[in-house]
Write a protein that holds these residues in place. Sequence first.
Motif, PDB file in Angstrom:
ATOM      1  N   VAL A  37       0.852  -1.182   0.000  1.00 11.13           N
ATOM      2  CA  VAL A  37       0.000   0.000   0.000  1.00 11.13           C
ATOM      3  C   VAL A  37       0.885   1.228   0.000  1.00 11.13           C
ATOM      4  O   VAL A  37       1.787   1.347   0.839  1.00 11.13           O
ATOM      5  CB  VAL A  37      -0.926   0.016   1.238  1.00 11.13           C
ATOM      6  CG1 VAL A  37      -1.750   1.291   1.283  1.00 11.13           C
ATOM      7  CG2 VAL A  37      -1.821  -1.220   1.254  1.00 11.13           C
ATOM      8  N   ASP A  50      -2.646  -5.023   4.881  1.00 10.49           N
ATOM      9  CA  ASP A  50      -4.047  -5.221   4.533  1.00 10.49           C
ATOM     10  C   ASP A  50      -4.734  -3.865   4.404  1.00 10.49           C
ATOM     11  O   ASP A  50      -5.018  -3.213   5.404  1.00 10.49           O
ATOM     12  CB  ASP A  50      -4.725  -6.073   5.603  1.00 10.49           C
ATOM     13  CG  ASP A  50      -6.193  -6.316   5.323  1.00 10.49           C
ATOM     14  OD1 ASP A  50      -6.675  -5.955   4.231  1.00 10.49           O
ATOM     15  OD2 ASP A  50      -6.861  -6.869   6.206  1.00 10.49           O
ATOM     16  N   ALA A  51      -4.999  -3.434   3.181  1.00  9.52           N
ATOM     17  CA  ALA A  51      -5.591  -2.121   2.926  1.00  9.52           C
ATOM     18  C   ALA A  51      -7.009  -1.993   3.477  1.00  9.52           C
ATOM     19  O   ALA A  51      -7.494  -0.882   3.690  1.00  9.52           O
ATOM     20  CB  ALA A  51      -5.592  -1.827   1.438  1.00  9.52           C
ATOM     21  N   SER A  52      -7.675  -3.108   3.751  1.00  6.29           N
ATOM     22  CA  SER A  52      -9.042  -3.025   4.274  1.00  6.29           C
ATOM     23  C   SER A  52      -9.060  -2.425   5.683  1.00  6.29           C
ATOM     24  O   SER A  52     -10.117  -2.008   6.160  1.00  6.29           O
ATOM     25  CB  SER A  52      -9.707  -4.402   4.271  1.00  6.29           C
ATOM     26  OG  SER A  52      -9.111  -5.249   5.239  1.00  6.29           O
ATOM     27  N   ALA A  53      -7.906  -2.348   6.330  1.00 12.77           N
ATOM     28  CA  ALA A  53      -7.817  -1.768   7.671  1.00 12.77           C
ATOM     29  C   ALA A  53      -7.718  -0.243   7.640  1.00 12.77           C
ATOM     30  O   ALA A  53      -7.739   0.393   8.688  1.00 12.77           O
ATOM     31  CB  ALA A  53      -6.596  -2.340   8.396  1.00 12.77           C
ATOM     32  N   GLN A  65      -7.294   8.450   9.356  1.00 12.39           N
ATOM     33  CA  GLN A  65      -6.727   7.577  10.383  1.00 12.39           C
ATOM     34  C   GLN A  65      -5.352   8.078  10.804  1.00 12.39           C
ATOM     35  O   GLN A  65      -4.563   8.543   9.985  1.00 12.39           O
ATOM     36  CB  GLN A  65      -6.623   6.171   9.801  1.00 12.39           C
ATOM     37  CG  GLN A  65      -6.568   5.070  10.776  1.00 12.39           C
ATOM     38  CD  GLN A  65      -6.848   3.725  10.088  1.00 12.39           C
ATOM     39  OE1 GLN A  65      -6.826   3.609   8.865  1.00 12.39           O
ATOM     40  NE2 GLN A  65      -7.108   2.719  10.892  1.00 12.39           N
ATOM     41  N   ARG A  77      -8.615   3.811   6.797  1.00 14.18           N
ATOM     42  CA  ARG A  77      -9.704   4.776   6.699  1.00 14.18           C
ATOM     43  C   ARG A  77      -9.098   6.172   6.531  1.00 14.18           C
ATOM     44  O   ARG A  77      -8.111   6.500   7.191  1.00 14.18           O
ATOM     45  CB  ARG A  77     -10.576   4.776   7.964  1.00 14.18           C
ATOM     46  CG  ARG A  77     -11.187   3.432   8.325  1.00 14.18           C
ATOM     47  CD  ARG A  77     -12.301   3.036   7.367  1.00 14.18           C
ATOM     48  NE  ARG A  77     -12.855   1.734   7.685  1.00 14.18           N
ATOM     49  CZ  ARG A  77     -12.494   0.587   7.115  1.00 14.18           C
ATOM     50  NH1 ARG A  77     -11.543   0.551   6.218  1.00 14.18           N
ATOM     51  NH2 ARG A  77     -13.074  -0.547   7.444  1.00 14.18           N
TER      52      ARG A  77
END
Length: 148
Positions: free
Chosen positions: A86, A116-119, A124, A121
């Motif tokens: 990322v 893990d890019a899903s973490a 953040q 926001r």
Amino acid sequence: MIEERPLPTTDEPVDAAFWRANLEGRLLVQTCAACGLARHPPRAMCPDCQSMAVEWRAASGRGRLWSWAVPAPPLLPAFAALTPYVTAVVELDDYPGLRLVGPMLVGKAGDMAGFDASALRIGQAVQVGFSRIAEDVALPGWRLADPQ
């Protein structure tokens, strides 16, 4: 075709202080000694007042996630082995409006691969970390900040 990971030149007068500080685990921001404008990437001349006078100021390394991207294949061979990774754009807390680009880091060693890019926001909190990729190169990257 780029087979090896490209490395920055770290001994150029315009940004050598930035690269030296990274090797020491410190983040510096180039500022204009005449008008105080903070800028990145470093430049020889201030884009606001055209002064050539430069200062390097310490940054806390804390910031907020402004944006990110997950590069997708096909990639240059030098970067394919790092996937998934990322690339983040971070606005520094102590230099509002100034944004730096760097990888999100995984583990104590500061690896780029496997984040893990899903973490993530927007907004953040993140903290700078450094990934040593060559004897004379440590890249600034970002870790999710501990919740306070």
